[in-house]
Write an enzyme that holds these catalytic residues in place. Structure first.
Site, PDB file in Angstrom:
ATOM      1  N   ASP A 165     138.012 127.968  57.779  1.00 43.50           N
ATOM      2  CA  ASP A 165     138.661 126.812  57.168  1.00 43.50           C
ATOM      3  C   ASP A 165     139.611 126.217  58.205  1.00 43.50           C
ATOM      4  OD1 ASP A 165     137.395 128.055  55.000  1.00 43.50           O
ATOM      5  OD2 ASP A 165     138.967 127.450  53.590  1.00 43.50           O
ATOM      6  N   LYS A 228     137.224 120.016  52.463  1.00 39.89           N
ATOM      7  CA  LYS A 228     138.195 120.683  51.596  1.00 39.89           C
ATOM      8  C   LYS A 228     139.423 119.791  51.453  1.00 39.89           C
ATOM      9  CE  LYS A 228     141.053 124.928  51.662  1.00 39.89           C
ATOM     10  NZ  LYS A 228     141.279 126.205  52.382  1.00 39.89           N
ATOM     11  N   LYS A 264     135.405 121.569  48.529  1.00 40.04           N
ATOM     12  CA  LYS A 264     136.311 122.621  48.078  1.00 40.04           C
ATOM     13  C   LYS A 264     137.684 122.036  47.755  1.00 40.04           C
ATOM     14  CE  LYS A 264     138.604 126.890  49.659  1.00 40.04           C
ATOM     15  NZ  LYS A 264     138.724 127.883  50.755  1.00 40.04           N
TER      16      LYS A 264
END
Length: 328
Positions: A165, A228, A264
């Protein structure tokens, strides 16, 4: 859930063609022209559609299915300076067997930790099938030279992370240095090797819905496997309207390229009711093809506890006491 009700983008134009996309990343000028040529977002329309979809409700069997799906979509996360090996091992055990009293309860999608905790998490998750995600690239600010970010990524992957991430450089993006952000994502993606790359936009700092759409497309063009919303470290994290815009972006990107990118939302999603609202949003915007942990995740810590308590309520007809789930 039923098949999606396809809605037009909350903008005013159509998506670009695949031929156009082949040229987009070649220069700062072409990238800027592309991003500023994307359909503008109707903020009122986005807010209204997200609010309307949030009123949908599902019952009984469908709710039980949605709860189990949401559990399977959780990236169980601990990203604190006070994290210890013991806490990460406990989180790994919970990820593998969220409800120790019920063997039918599915495991979560992943455990997400800082790079220093990846070796501990890798040992705790070995053989489970639960993914191991690590934040990298000088999370959460992203304020570090590129070689430091790449070293951070390389170390996490070498220690066992199969998902990374990363955070984008919001300062560079907001200053209009889009190609700098693009090049960083490309470099991190290459460094990831076989690990999947989730690109954190930190939407609460992007100032406008138009910027959320631009950042979503930029990340996908540069090779993101997921986009995300947030780090969870700023006051404004995931929201339904922002996630709606990101879902529209992945839907349109797939229509042009044939490639499915995951989404996400992270930060502030704490209850089963919240999670179900997001699942409805996914179904009605991108379609039921995205209703899988491979393409939709929740970045959360406390959400799992509420999902487990609601799951037990459906099974037994009574709410469990406060000691039913572990505190994370």
């Amino acid at each position: 859930m039923t098949a999606a009700t396809t809605a037009a983008p909350v903008g005013h134009d159509t998506a670009p063609t695949g031929h156009d996309l082949a040229e987009v990343g070649r220069s700062p000028a072409t990238l800027r022209t592309f991003l500023h040529g994307l359909p503008g977002v109707d903020q009122v329309g986005a807010d209204q559609r997200a609010a309307m979809l949030a009123t949908r409700s599902i019952k009984t069997t469908a709710k039980a299915w949605a709860i189990d799906l949401a559990i399977r979509m959780v990236d169980l996360t601990t990203l604190e300076g006070a994290d210890t090996p013991g806490k990460v091992r406990a989180l790994g055990a919970k990820a593998r067997r969220p409800d120790p009293t019920d063997a039918g309860c599915p495991p979560v999608a992943a455990v997400c930790v800082y790079p220093a905790m990846v070796p501990v998490a890798a040992e705790a998750l070995a053989g489970s099938g639960v993914h191991l995600a690590s934040v990298a690239t000088a999370f959460p600010a992203g304020q570090a030279p590129l070689d430091v970010k790449l070293a951070d990524t390389r170390a996490a992957v070498a220690a066992g992370a199969d998902e990374i991430d990363m955070v984008i450089s919001r300062g560079a993006f907001l200053a209009g240095r889009y190609h700098e952000v693009y090049d960083e994502i490309v470099a991190v993606k290459q460094t990831c090797g076989d690990a999947h790359l989730k690109v954190i936009l930190e939407t609460g700092e992007l100032a406008s819905y138009d910027n959320v759409r631009r950042a979503s497309w930029l990340a996908m063009l540069a090779g993101a496997d997921f986009i995300k919303t947030s780090t969870g470290k700023v006051p404004v994290a995931a929201t339904l309207p922002v996630t709606l815009i990101m879902l529209e972006a992945v839907r349109d990107f797939h229509a042009v390229t044939g490639r499915r990118i995951g989404v996400k939302p992270a930060g502030g999603i704490r209850t089963t009711k919240d999670a179900i609202r997001y699942l409805v949003l996914v179904n009605e915007t991108a379609g039921d093809g995205w209703l899988t942990p491979d393409l939709f995740r929740f970045g959360a810590s406390s959400l799992l506890n509420d999902l487990l308590m609601q799951r037990a309520k459906l099974a037994t007809g009574a709410y469990s006491g406060p000691d039913y789930v572990t505190l994370d």
